[in-house]
Design a protein around this motif. Structure first.
Motif, short mmCIF file in Angstrom:
data_model
loop_
_atom_site.label_atom_id
_atom_site.label_comp_id
_atom_site.label_asym_id
_atom_site.label_seq_id
_atom_site.Cartn_x
_atom_site.Cartn_y
_atom_site.Cartn_z
N ALA A 10 33.26 36.35 40.27
CA ALA A 10 32.81 35.97 41.62
C ALA A 10 33.71 36.58 42.68
O ALA A 10 34.92 36.69 42.51
CB ALA A 10 32.80 34.45 41.74
N ASP A 11 33.12 36.98 43.78
CA ASP A 11 33.81 37.57 44.94
C ASP A 11 34.33 38.99 44.69
O ASP A 11 35.07 39.52 45.51
CB ASP A 11 34.97 36.69 45.42
N TRP A 12 33.96 39.59 43.58
CA TRP A 12 34.40 40.96 43.28
C TRP A 12 33.20 41.90 43.28
O TRP A 12 32.13 41.55 42.81
CB TRP A 12 35.11 41.04 41.93
N THR A 13 33.41 43.11 43.81
CA THR A 13 32.44 44.19 43.73
C THR A 13 33.16 45.40 43.16
O THR A 13 34.41 45.46 43.19
CB THR A 13 31.88 44.56 45.12
N ILE A 14 32.41 46.36 42.66
CA ILE A 14 33.06 47.57 42.14
C ILE A 14 33.76 48.31 43.28
O ILE A 14 34.80 48.93 43.07
CB ILE A 14 32.06 48.47 41.37
N GLU A 15 33.23 48.21 44.49
CA GLU A 15 33.89 48.84 45.64
C GLU A 15 35.26 48.22 45.90
O GLU A 15 36.22 48.91 46.20
CB GLU A 15 33.01 48.74 46.90
N ARG A 16 35.35 46.91 45.77
CA ARG A 16 36.65 46.22 45.96
C ARG A 16 37.63 46.65 44.87
O ARG A 16 38.81 46.88 45.15
CB ARG A 16 36.46 44.71 45.94
N VAL A 17 37.16 46.75 43.64
CA VAL A 17 38.01 47.21 42.53
C VAL A 17 38.51 48.62 42.82
O VAL A 17 39.71 48.91 42.65
CB VAL A 17 37.23 47.18 41.19
#
Length: 93
Positions: A7-14
């Motif tokens: 939750a609250d994670w996207t591949i862009e954030r990673v």
């Protein structure tokens, strides 16, 4: 099967946090182990998420993130747990 990030994670954030614009989610259909240095053996992991960063991987098993390396045959050999916080595990790359 391609998993979902926590939750609250996207591949862009990673990708932003890791500095790796090509970071990607991998299919869970592969053999993943973590080495047990004390026993001289290994344990099979049942990953919920696998993130790849140019050959290095973070594998989530239960609520724990393991660091490992993607082998030529698609399997992953992990060497250590990096805890339950994905941001901290990414910083450990």
């Amino acid at each position: 099967m391609i998993p979902n990030l926590p939750a609250d994670w996207t591949i862009e954030r990673v990708r932003t946090l890791s500095g790796d614009a090509s970071a990607t989610l991998l299919s869970l259909d592969r053999f993943v182990v973590v080495e047990d240095w004390e026993q001289g053996d290994y344990s099979v992991l049942r990953p919920r998420v696998i993130l790849s960063f140019h050959g290095l991987c973070l594998v989530q098993d239960d609520d724990e993130w393991f660091m490992g390396e993607l082998d030529d045959d698609g399997s992953i050999a992990c060497w250590s747990s990096y805890g339950s916080d994905l941001a901290e595990a990414i910083r450990g790359l």
